[in-house]
Design a protein around this motif. Structure first.
Motif, short mmCIF file in Angstrom:
data_model
loop_
_atom_site.label_atom_id
_atom_site.label_comp_id
_atom_site.label_asym_id
_atom_site.label_seq_id
_atom_site.Cartn_x
_atom_site.Cartn_y
_atom_site.Cartn_z
N ASP A 61 0.86 -1.23 -0.23
CA ASP A 61 0.07 0.04 0.15
C ASP A 61 0.84 1.37 0.00
O ASP A 61 0.58 2.31 -0.49
CB ASP A 61 -0.90 0.16 1.09
CG ASP A 61 -1.99 -1.07 1.01
OD1 ASP A 61 -2.09 -1.42 0.19
OD2 ASP A 61 -2.58 -1.50 2.26
N THR A 62 2.01 1.14 0.62
CA THR A 62 3.12 2.27 0.57
C THR A 62 3.53 2.78 -0.76
O THR A 62 3.59 3.66 -1.26
CB THR A 62 4.14 1.96 1.69
OG1 THR A 62 3.38 1.69 2.95
CG2 THR A 62 5.05 3.33 1.90
N HIS A 64 2.48 1.26 -3.64
CA HIS A 64 1.70 1.18 -4.63
C HIS A 64 0.40 1.58 -4.39
O HIS A 64 -0.64 0.84 -4.20
CB HIS A 64 1.64 -0.19 -5.35
CG HIS A 64 3.03 -0.85 -5.62
ND1 HIS A 64 3.68 -0.67 -6.75
CD2 HIS A 64 3.63 -1.80 -5.15
CE1 HIS A 64 4.79 -1.13 -6.66
NE2 HIS A 64 4.93 -1.97 -5.83
N PRO A 65 0.36 2.75 -4.03
CA PRO A 65 -1.18 3.46 -3.55
C PRO A 65 -2.15 3.23 -4.76
O PRO A 65 -1.89 3.61 -5.88
CB PRO A 65 -0.77 4.85 -3.09
CG PRO A 65 0.36 5.24 -3.79
CD PRO A 65 1.14 4.12 -4.08
#
Length: 108
Positions: A61-62, A64-65
């Motif tokens: 998530d960090t 590849h938002p």
């Protein structure tokens, strides 16, 4: 110290656990920011910091938002290795040791 380290240290006592917090004023040239004024403030800083590694999902998530989470394939049913149920053996694998009236005799 991070909160995980404090939790591990505080769970080691058998009968009691005590935390001794140092609040001495250190060298102002070495300390970043301001020195804590009380033991409570030191503990609040420790509890606010974490040294835990991020999970794979958090890392994804960090970096590849906005990307959708990967689709997990459905679990396929597993076939048994052997279609026949296990059978008990008719005899033991090793013979029982012989019994002697006076016990085992050395040198035979």
């Amino acid at each position: 110290m991070g909160r995980e380290d404090l939790c591990g240290a505080m769970s080691r006592g058998r009968h009691t656990n005590r935390a001794f917090v140092v609040v001495d004023q250190g060298d102002p040239d070495c300390l970043p920011g301001h020195a804590p004024s009380s033991g409570r403030e030191v503990l609040e800083q420790v509890l606010a910091s974490s040294h835990a590694e991020p999970s794979a999902t958090e890392t994804s998530d960090t970096y590849h938002p906005g990307r959708a989470a990967p689709i997990v394939p459905p679990v396929r049913p597993q076939q048994p290795w052997n279609p026949w149920p296990p059978q008990p053996t008719p005899h033991p694998l090793t013979a029982p040791p012989p019994s002697y009236a006076d016990g085992p005799v050395l040198g035979r």
